[in-house]
Design a protein around this motif. Structure first.
Motif, mmCIF file in Angstrom:
data_model
loop_
_atom_site.group_PDB
_atom_site.id
_atom_site.type_symbol
_atom_site.label_atom_id
_atom_site.label_comp_id
_atom_site.label_asym_id
_atom_site.label_seq_id
_atom_site.Cartn_x
_atom_site.Cartn_y
_atom_site.Cartn_z
ATOM 1 N N GLN A 194 47.040 38.804 20.411
ATOM 2 C CA GLN A 194 47.361 39.195 19.314
ATOM 3 C C GLN A 194 46.007 39.450 18.411
ATOM 4 O O GLN A 194 45.279 38.574 18.717
ATOM 5 C CB GLN A 194 48.236 38.396 18.601
ATOM 6 C CG GLN A 194 49.596 38.118 19.328
ATOM 7 C CD GLN A 194 50.535 39.688 19.405
ATOM 8 O OE1 GLN A 194 50.455 40.506 18.550
ATOM 9 N NE2 GLN A 194 51.033 39.621 20.509
ATOM 10 N N ALA A 195 45.957 40.725 17.624
ATOM 11 C CA ALA A 195 44.696 40.694 16.889
ATOM 12 C C ALA A 195 44.665 39.995 15.795
ATOM 13 O O ALA A 195 45.270 39.394 15.182
ATOM 14 C CB ALA A 195 44.825 42.096 16.182
ATOM 15 N N ASP A 196 43.512 38.969 15.814
ATOM 16 C CA ASP A 196 43.295 37.973 15.041
ATOM 17 C C ASP A 196 42.042 38.521 14.590
ATOM 18 O O ASP A 196 40.950 39.053 14.860
ATOM 19 C CB ASP A 196 42.774 36.809 15.798
ATOM 20 C CG ASP A 196 44.194 36.069 16.264
ATOM 21 O OD1 ASP A 196 44.024 35.486 17.425
ATOM 22 O OD2 ASP A 196 45.113 36.196 15.399
ATOM 23 N N PRO A 197 41.722 38.012 13.008
ATOM 24 C CA PRO A 197 40.550 38.481 12.372
ATOM 25 C C PRO A 197 39.369 37.687 12.968
ATOM 26 O O PRO A 197 39.505 36.396 13.358
ATOM 27 C CB PRO A 197 40.730 37.997 10.855
ATOM 28 C CG PRO A 197 41.766 37.014 10.841
ATOM 29 C CD PRO A 197 42.666 37.549 12.092
ATOM 30 N N GLY A 198 38.263 38.175 13.062
ATOM 31 C CA GLY A 198 37.078 37.612 13.542
ATOM 32 C C GLY A 198 36.293 38.190 14.555
ATOM 33 O O GLY A 198 36.667 39.194 14.874
ATOM 34 N N ARG A 199 35.185 37.533 15.123
ATOM 35 C CA ARG A 199 34.591 38.305 16.152
ATOM 36 C C ARG A 199 34.445 37.548 17.178
ATOM 37 O O ARG A 199 34.386 36.243 17.652
ATOM 38 C CB ARG A 199 33.122 38.180 15.639
ATOM 39 C CG ARG A 199 31.933 38.898 16.644
ATOM 40 C CD ARG A 199 30.413 38.530 15.797
ATOM 41 N NE ARG A 199 30.009 37.418 15.562
ATOM 42 C CZ ARG A 199 29.230 36.595 16.646
ATOM 43 N NH1 ARG A 199 29.247 37.105 17.662
ATOM 44 N NH2 ARG A 199 28.928 35.377 16.340
ATOM 45 N N GLU A 200 34.859 38.088 18.442
ATOM 46 C CA GLU A 200 35.043 37.915 19.623
ATOM 47 C C GLU A 200 33.646 37.470 20.261
ATOM 48 O O GLU A 200 32.647 38.389 20.266
ATOM 49 C CB GLU A 200 35.754 38.839 20.960
ATOM 50 C CG GLU A 200 35.932 38.315 22.231
ATOM 51 C CD GLU A 200 36.309 39.458 23.071
ATOM 52 O OE1 GLU A 200 37.785 39.714 22.711
ATOM 53 O OE2 GLU A 200 35.668 40.105 23.669
ATOM 54 N N LEU A 201 33.566 36.294 20.689
ATOM 55 C CA LEU A 201 32.329 35.781 21.298
ATOM 56 C C LEU A 201 32.210 36.057 22.766
ATOM 57 O O LEU A 201 31.098 36.359 23.209
ATOM 58 C CB LEU A 201 32.283 34.272 21.077
ATOM 59 C CG LEU A 201 32.081 33.796 19.587
ATOM 60 C CD1 LEU A 201 32.199 32.277 19.453
ATOM 61 C CD2 LEU A 201 30.869 34.427 18.900
ATOM 62 N N TYR A 202 33.212 35.771 23.600
ATOM 63 C CA TYR A 202 32.881 35.872 25.040
ATOM 64 C C TYR A 202 34.699 35.728 25.616
ATOM 65 O O TYR A 202 35.402 35.183 25.087
ATOM 66 C CB TYR A 202 32.001 35.268 25.711
ATOM 67 C CG TYR A 202 32.374 33.503 25.441
ATOM 68 C CD1 TYR A 202 33.320 32.799 25.900
ATOM 69 C CD2 TYR A 202 31.604 33.041 24.252
ATOM 70 C CE1 TYR A 202 33.401 31.661 25.633
ATOM 71 C CE2 TYR A 202 31.783 31.681 23.977
ATOM 72 C CZ TYR A 202 32.843 30.672 24.830
ATOM 73 O OH TYR A 202 32.787 29.538 24.477
ATOM 74 N N VAL A 203 34.556 36.239 26.928
ATOM 75 C CA VAL A 203 35.970 36.302 27.631
ATOM 76 C C VAL A 203 35.476 35.555 29.074
ATOM 77 O O VAL A 203 34.529 36.055 29.496
ATOM 78 C CB VAL A 203 36.559 37.408 27.592
ATOM 79 C CG1 VAL A 203 37.906 37.278 28.528
ATOM 80 C CG2 VAL A 203 36.995 38.038 26.430
ATOM 81 N N ARG A 204 36.222 34.723 29.301
ATOM 82 C CA ARG A 204 36.193 34.208 30.918
ATOM 83 C C ARG A 204 37.520 34.438 31.573
ATOM 84 O O ARG A 204 38.483 34.224 31.088
ATOM 85 C CB ARG A 204 35.743 32.887 30.852
ATOM 86 C CG ARG A 204 34.395 32.379 30.311
ATOM 87 C CD ARG A 204 33.239 33.089 30.977
ATOM 88 N NE ARG A 204 31.775 32.969 30.197
ATOM 89 C CZ ARG A 204 31.610 33.657 29.450
ATOM 90 N NH1 ARG A 204 31.868 34.649 29.296
ATOM 91 N NH2 ARG A 204 30.157 33.291 28.949
ATOM 92 N N HIS A 205 37.425 35.168 32.865
ATOM 93 C CA HIS A 205 38.463 35.436 33.729
ATOM 94 C C HIS A 205 38.364 34.919 34.635
ATOM 95 O O HIS A 205 37.476 34.787 35.550
ATOM 96 C CB HIS A 205 38.288 36.981 34.107
ATOM 97 C CG HIS A 205 39.665 37.645 34.367
ATOM 98 N ND1 HIS A 205 40.074 38.853 33.839
ATOM 99 C CD2 HIS A 205 40.560 37.123 35.338
ATOM 100 C CE1 HIS A 205 41.246 39.363 34.635
ATOM 101 N NE2 HIS A 205 41.539 38.048 35.210
ATOM 102 N N ALA A 206 39.577 33.949 35.258
ATOM 103 C CA ALA A 206 39.678 33.343 36.430
ATOM 104 C C ALA A 206 40.484 33.999 37.550
ATOM 105 O O ALA A 206 41.729 34.378 37.054
ATOM 106 C CB ALA A 206 39.700 31.976 36.229
#
Length: 89
Positions: free
Chosen positions: A7-19
């Protein structure tokens, strides 16, 4: 039209990790900096689940990006120990 993965959240995405295991997604962790806190959102596809929709535990709130990163690092280490390939996406 399907819903977005997160869901769209206010803020800045720092990173994503995919397993993944054997090419199959098992977890996605996303860290979002909201200024006064940092949130880690998770999507998990349990083994043996008949649903194509992930389980969304959390979100996990932390006071700072450093604390959130510590949490994600431990989660990634556990996923690797369980045989997952983990990468940034």
């Amino acid at each position: 039209m399907s819903e977005p993965a997160f869901q769209a959240d206010p803020g800045r995405e720092l990173y994503v990790r995919h397993a993944r295991v054997d090419g199959r997604s098992v977890a996605v962790l996303r860290a979002i900096d909201r200024g006064d806190s940092c949130v880690v959102e998770a999507e998990v596809w349990p083994k043996g689940s008949f649903s194509t929709e992930p389980v969304r535990p959390g979100p996990y709130a932390f006071k700072s990006p450093v604390e959130a990163t510590r949490f994600v690092t431990h989660a990634v280490e556990a996923l690797i120990a369980l045989g997952c390939d983990v990468h940034a996406s």
